[in-house]
Design a protein around this motif. Structure first.
Motif, PDB file in Angstrom:
ATOM      1  N   VAL A 161      67.356  18.243  44.538  1.00  0.00           N
ATOM      2  CA  VAL A 161      68.277  19.194  43.920  1.00  0.00           C
ATOM      3  C   VAL A 161      67.614  19.854  42.711  1.00  0.00           C
ATOM      4  O   VAL A 161      67.698  21.077  42.520  1.00  0.00           O
ATOM      5  N   ILE A 162      66.937  19.068  41.891  1.00  0.00           N
ATOM      6  CA  ILE A 162      66.253  19.624  40.715  1.00  0.00           C
ATOM      7  C   ILE A 162      65.193  20.631  41.138  1.00  0.00           C
ATOM      8  O   ILE A 162      65.084  21.728  40.565  1.00  0.00           O
ATOM      9  N   LEU A 163      64.413  20.294  42.161  1.00  0.00           N
ATOM     10  CA  LEU A 163      63.388  21.221  42.638  1.00  0.00           C
ATOM     11  C   LEU A 163      63.998  22.500  43.200  1.00  0.00           C
ATOM     12  O   LEU A 163      63.491  23.597  42.945  1.00  0.00           O
ATOM     13  N   LEU A 164      65.069  22.369  43.961  1.00  0.00           N
ATOM     14  CA  LEU A 164      65.726  23.561  44.486  1.00  0.00           C
ATOM     15  C   LEU A 164      66.215  24.473  43.365  1.00  0.00           C
ATOM     16  O   LEU A 164      66.098  25.698  43.442  1.00  0.00           O
ATOM     17  N   LEU A 165      66.750  23.875  42.321  1.00  0.00           N
ATOM     18  CA  LEU A 165      67.182  24.673  41.168  1.00  0.00           C
ATOM     19  C   LEU A 165      66.000  25.350  40.485  1.00  0.00           C
ATOM     20  O   LEU A 165      66.056  26.527  40.126  1.00  0.00           O
ATOM     21  N   LEU A 166      64.917  24.608  40.306  1.00  0.00           N
ATOM     22  CA  LEU A 166      63.735  25.166  39.653  1.00  0.00           C
ATOM     23  C   LEU A 166      63.104  26.277  40.473  1.00  0.00           C
ATOM     24  O   LEU A 166      62.603  27.261  39.922  1.00  0.00           O
ATOM     25  N   PHE A 167      63.113  26.136  41.792  1.00  0.00           N
ATOM     26  CA  PHE A 167      62.526  27.161  42.653  1.00  0.00           C
ATOM     27  C   PHE A 167      63.299  28.479  42.599  1.00  0.00           C
ATOM     28  O   PHE A 167      62.765  29.513  42.983  1.00  0.00           O
ATOM     29  N   HIS A 168      64.508  28.448  42.115  1.00  0.00           N
ATOM     30  CA  HIS A 168      65.306  29.661  42.032  1.00  0.00           C
ATOM     31  C   HIS A 168      65.271  30.299  40.649  1.00  0.00           C
ATOM     32  O   HIS A 168      65.953  31.289  40.408  1.00  0.00           O
ATOM     33  N   VAL A 169      64.465  29.754  39.749  1.00  0.00           N
ATOM     34  CA  VAL A 169      64.298  30.361  38.434  1.00  0.00           C
ATOM     35  C   VAL A 169      63.363  31.559  38.601  1.00  0.00           C
ATOM     36  O   VAL A 169      62.264  31.415  39.137  1.00  0.00           O
ATOM     37  N   PRO A 170      63.783  32.743  38.157  1.00  0.00           N
ATOM     38  CA  PRO A 170      62.911  33.929  38.329  1.00  0.00           C
ATOM     39  C   PRO A 170      61.666  33.833  37.456  1.00  0.00           C
ATOM     40  O   PRO A 170      61.638  33.098  36.474  1.00  0.00           O
ATOM     41  N   PHE A 171      60.669  34.598  37.840  1.00  0.00           N
ATOM     42  CA  PHE A 171      59.398  34.621  37.103  1.00  0.00           C
ATOM     43  C   PHE A 171      59.662  34.972  35.655  1.00  0.00           C
ATOM     44  O   PHE A 171      59.158  34.424  34.762  1.00  0.00           O
TER      45      PHE A 171
END
Length: 171
Positions: A161-171
Motif C-alpha cells: 500500500v505504501i509503495l502504491l501511494l508513493l508511485f502515484h506521487v507526481p514528479f
C-alpha cells in the motif's frame, strides 16, 4: 549485462550511421574502441576520441554504466576505508553525507531541477553522482549493523500500500 547493454548501444549507434549529437559522424574504429572500453568499464572523458556520441557521457554506448561506475567506487571505498569505521563514526559519516546530499538537492546545484546527475565527467556530475551513491550506501551499511529484525503481521500488504501511494506521487 554491461556487455549486452554496450552491444545494444553500439548497434543502435551504428544504425544511426555513427552520428554524434552535433550531427557530425564518427568512425567505426573509434566506435569499436568505445565498445571495448565500455566492456572494460573504462569511462570516456569529455573530448576523448572514444567519447563517440559527443555528449560528454562517461559511457557513451551504455549510458546506465555510469551508475555501476559509482557503485564500483563505493565498493572500493568500503573495502579500503568504510568497513573499518566504528558504528558511531559510520553514523557520523552517514549524517554528514545526508546533509551534503540534501544541500545539493535543495539548492539545485546541478541546475537540472533534480538529482539526475553522475552521467558525465564534470565537477557537478561527479560530486552529485558520488553523493547519490555514497549517501544511500552508507545508510544501508549502517542499517545492516544496527537493525534487529522483527516480525510484523501483514507487512507485505502494508508495504504494498505504501509503495502504491508513493508511485502515484507526481514528479
Amino acid at each position: 549485462m554491461v556487455i549486452m547493454g554496450s552491444l545494444i548501444g553500439f548497434t543502435s549507434f551504428a544504425l544511426t550511421g555513427f552520428e554524434r549529437w552535433d550531427g557530425t559522424h564518427t568512425t567505426l574504429v573509434l566506435s569499436l574502441i568505445a565498445l571495448a572500453a565500455a566492456w572494460l568499464m573504462i569511462p570516456a572523458l569529455p573530448g576523448m576520441p572514444r567519447e563517440v556520441r559527443g555528449n560528454g557521457e562517461l559511457f557513451p554506448l551504455n549510458g546506465p554504466s555510469w551508475s555501476l561506475f559509482f557503485e564500483y567506487i563505493g565498493n572500493i571505498l568500503y573495502a579500503v576505508f568504510i568497513h573499518r569505521l566504528s558504528t558511531r563514526l559510520l553514523a557520523l559519516l552517514t549524517a554528514l553525507l545526508s546533509c551534503v546530499w540534501a544541500w545539493f538537492a535543495i539548492t539545485n546545484q546541478s541546475q537540472y531541477g533534480s538529482i539526475g546527475v553522475g552521467w558525465t565527467f564534470d565537477m557537478i556530475n561527479m560530486l552529485g553522482g558520488s553523493l547519490r551513491m555514497l549517501c544511500p550506501f552508507t545508510i544501508g551499511i549502517l542499517l545492516s549493523r544496527v537493525f534487529k529484525p522483527h516480525f510484523i503481521k501483514g507487512i507485505f500488504w502494508w508495504c504494498s500500500v505504501i509503495l502504491l501511494l508513493l508511485f502515484h506521487v507526481p514528479f
